[in-house]
Enzyme design. Structure first.
Site, mmCIF file in Angstrom:
data_model
loop_
_atom_site.group_PDB
_atom_site.id
_atom_site.type_symbol
_atom_site.label_atom_id
_atom_site.label_comp_id
_atom_site.label_asym_id
_atom_site.label_seq_id
_atom_site.Cartn_x
_atom_site.Cartn_y
_atom_site.Cartn_z
ATOM 1 N N GLY A 41 0.761 -1.243 0.000
ATOM 2 C CA GLY A 41 0.000 0.000 0.000
ATOM 3 C C GLY A 41 0.794 1.297 0.000
ATOM 4 O O GLY A 41 1.716 1.487 -0.806
ATOM 5 N N ASP A 75 7.258 -7.057 14.546
ATOM 6 C CA ASP A 75 5.831 -6.815 14.807
ATOM 7 C C ASP A 75 5.682 -5.600 15.723
ATOM 8 O O ASP A 75 6.038 -5.652 16.911
ATOM 9 C CB ASP A 75 5.233 -8.071 15.459
ATOM 10 C CG ASP A 75 3.729 -7.962 15.640
ATOM 11 O OD1 ASP A 75 3.199 -6.832 15.606
ATOM 12 O OD2 ASP A 75 3.092 -9.015 15.824
ATOM 13 N N LEU A 76 5.149 -4.531 15.172
ATOM 14 C CA LEU A 76 5.029 -3.282 15.935
ATOM 15 C C LEU A 76 3.982 -3.342 17.037
ATOM 16 O O LEU A 76 3.884 -2.418 17.849
ATOM 17 C CB LEU A 76 4.710 -2.123 14.980
ATOM 18 C CG LEU A 76 5.884 -1.705 14.090
ATOM 19 C CD1 LEU A 76 5.413 -0.804 12.960
ATOM 20 C CD2 LEU A 76 6.946 -1.008 14.928
ATOM 21 N N TYR A 119 -10.094 3.153 15.859
ATOM 22 C CA TYR A 119 -9.239 3.562 14.726
ATOM 23 C C TYR A 119 -9.202 5.083 14.535
ATOM 24 O O TYR A 119 -8.112 5.678 14.606
ATOM 25 C CB TYR A 119 -9.684 2.844 13.441
ATOM 26 C CG TYR A 119 -8.853 3.213 12.232
ATOM 27 C CD1 TYR A 119 -7.692 2.512 11.910
ATOM 28 C CD2 TYR A 119 -9.211 4.284 11.409
ATOM 29 C CE1 TYR A 119 -6.920 2.863 10.795
ATOM 30 C CE2 TYR A 119 -8.452 4.639 10.308
ATOM 31 C CZ TYR A 119 -7.310 3.922 10.000
ATOM 32 O OH TYR A 119 -6.545 4.277 8.905
HETATM 33 P P1 NAD Z 1 -1.747 -1.811 3.864
HETATM 34 O O1 NAD Z 1 -2.468 -2.893 4.585
HETATM 35 O O2 NAD Z 1 -1.709 -1.891 2.382
HETATM 36 O O3 NAD Z 1 -0.261 -1.681 4.402
HETATM 37 C C1 NAD Z 1 0.017 -1.666 5.791
HETATM 38 C C2 NAD Z 1 1.367 -2.287 6.036
HETATM 39 O O4 NAD Z 1 1.605 -2.256 7.452
HETATM 40 C C3 NAD Z 1 1.441 -3.771 5.597
HETATM 41 O O5 NAD Z 1 2.569 -4.011 4.783
HETATM 42 C C4 NAD Z 1 1.493 -4.519 6.907
HETATM 43 O O6 NAD Z 1 2.217 -5.747 6.847
HETATM 44 C C5 NAD Z 1 2.158 -3.512 7.823
HETATM 45 N N1 NAD Z 1 1.843 -3.819 9.214
HETATM 46 C C6 NAD Z 1 0.613 -4.087 9.731
HETATM 47 N N2 NAD Z 1 0.720 -4.445 11.025
HETATM 48 C C7 NAD Z 1 2.040 -4.416 11.329
HETATM 49 C C8 NAD Z 1 2.771 -4.722 12.516
HETATM 50 N N3 NAD Z 1 2.160 -5.162 13.631
HETATM 51 N N4 NAD Z 1 4.114 -4.567 12.476
HETATM 52 C C9 NAD Z 1 4.740 -4.165 11.351
HETATM 53 N N5 NAD Z 1 4.096 -3.874 10.192
HETATM 54 C C10 NAD Z 1 2.757 -4.008 10.184
HETATM 55 O O7 NAD Z 1 -2.436 -0.472 4.348
HETATM 56 P P2 NAD Z 1 -2.309 1.036 3.812
HETATM 57 O O8 NAD Z 1 -3.656 1.432 3.346
HETATM 58 O O9 NAD Z 1 -1.136 1.220 2.943
HETATM 59 O O10 NAD Z 1 -2.086 1.787 5.204
HETATM 60 C C11 NAD Z 1 -0.912 2.532 5.496
HETATM 61 C C12 NAD Z 1 -1.247 3.576 6.529
HETATM 62 O O11 NAD Z 1 -2.192 4.491 5.988
HETATM 63 C C13 NAD Z 1 -1.883 3.016 7.803
HETATM 64 O O12 NAD Z 1 -1.353 3.706 8.914
HETATM 65 C C14 NAD Z 1 -3.339 3.327 7.624
HETATM 66 O O13 NAD Z 1 -4.012 3.419 8.849
HETATM 67 C C15 NAD Z 1 -3.258 4.649 6.895
HETATM 68 N N6 NAD Z 1 -4.474 5.013 6.161
HETATM 69 C C16 NAD Z 1 -4.932 4.236 5.157
HETATM 70 C C17 NAD Z 1 -6.090 4.609 4.494
HETATM 71 C C18 NAD Z 1 -6.667 3.779 3.382
HETATM 72 O O14 NAD Z 1 -7.795 4.056 2.941
HETATM 73 N N7 NAD Z 1 -5.966 2.778 2.866
HETATM 74 C C19 NAD Z 1 -6.759 5.789 4.858
HETATM 75 C C20 NAD Z 1 -6.242 6.566 5.884
HETATM 76 C C21 NAD Z 1 -5.088 6.182 6.538
#
Ligand code: NAD
Length: 263
Positions: free
Chosen positions: A12, A41-42, A151
């Site tokens: 992402g 793992d965070l 969230y």
């Molecule tokens: P995604 O699921 O595509 O990517 C998230 C990444 O975080 C993954 O590679 C996952 O393995 C990693 N991750 C999850 N838990 C983890 C842990 N415990 N330790 C280490 N790594 C971990 O999601 P995304 O949409 O790219 O989200 C990225 C950020 O953007 C997040 O903080 C999310 O809350 C934020 N966000 C996303 C959206 C959306 O619509 N996609 C909207 C607002 C904010």
């Protein structure tokens, strides 16, 4: 060109941010559960410290930027949302501060969300709990699966944290800002389309731009805030949401007027 740590690089927005920064010539140290320079793992305190130690070893104790992007959302349990999105993020940000202090024009770009301004029932108290209470108390506060604000409250807490700490971090030469994405087409959101009822809720979000965002469009904003192009931007939350926030609260500019409220 600098050395920048990005968490969540396996998917992402984090993956798109890594690709953009690498294309610009930066060295990126990626952190994720798997497929990263530093795997861990965070959600786990012991892993957080090891991740910080390994990143510091890889960058020789000097970092020019940090994008703590890793995160989770529904349908994972609220406990994981609390531990990863806020406490995991802050552990990395605070743990890497000494390395950022030694960097050049250092910048941190945090990830908030436009859910902070469009979730009915979300209160400032919910966000302040993250800032004022310990991790276990916040886990307990949102322990009910019905506590849907876990969230957005965590993301509002990230935004508050940025604004509350920007001046103090600037004294150490580190700019901190955040992006607040809208609905972005990633591994976090795509599975929601198959969940009964959730697709309908997502379809109800008004997006003036007329579509979901792409991770590269968030990476572009992160790249800007982290760069010297944004050298005078400090403590700001940049909404990158196709216009939803502006549509829903046109008079919040960008924060409440004195005496007003925005929660
Ligand atoms: P995604 O699921 O595509 O990517 C998230 C990444 O975080 C993954 O590679 C996952 O393995 C990693 N991750 C999850 N838990 C983890 C842990 N415990 N330790 C280490 N790594 C971990 O999601 P995304 O949409 O790219 O989200 C990225 C950020 O953007 C997040 O903080 C999310 O809350 C934020 N966000 C996303 C959206 C959306 O619509 N996609 C909207 C607002 C904010």
């Amino acid at each position: 060109m600098g050395t920048i740590c990005v968490t969540g690089t396996a998917s992402g927005i984090g993956a798109a941010t890594k690709a953009k920064l690498v294309a610009q010539g930066h060295r990126v140290i990626g952190v994720d559960l798997r497929d990263a320079d530093v795997c861990g793992d965070l959600s786990k305190p012991a892993d957080r410290q090891r991740i910080v130690d390994e990143v510091i070893a890889l960058c020789g104790g000097v970092l020019d930027g940090l994008v703590p992007c890793a995160g989770v959302s529904t349908p994972v349990p609220n406990e994981l949302i609390v531990r990863v999105n806020y406490f995991g993020t802050l552990a990395i940000v605070n743990g890497l501060r000494p390395a950022l202090e030694k960097g050049t024009n250092s910048a941190v770009v945090m990830i908030s969300s436009n859910s902070t301004t469009m979730t009915p029932g979300l209160s400032v108290d919910d966000a302040m709990a993250y800032l004022q209470q310990d991790e276990e108390s916040v886990v307990a506060r949102f322990s009910s699966p019905a506590a849907f604000v876990a969230y957005p409250a965590g993301k509002l807490a990230i935004a508050f944290w940025v604004r509350m700490n920007a001046a103090e971090w600037m004294k150490s030469g580190i700019r901190i800002n955040a992006v607040a994405p809208g609905v972005i087409d990633t591994g976090m959101t795509r599975p929601l389309l198959d969940m009964p009822g959730v697709k309908d809720s997502l379809d109800m979000i008004p997006i003036p731009r007329g579509r979901w965002g792409q991770p590269e469009e968030i990476a572009n904003a992160i790249g800007f805030l982290g760069s010297q192009e944004a050298s005078y931007v400090v403590g700001q939350i940049l909404f990158v949401d196709g216009g939803t926030d502006a549509l829903l609260q046109p008079t919040a500019h960008p924060h409440p007027l004195p005496g007003g409220s925005k929660s």
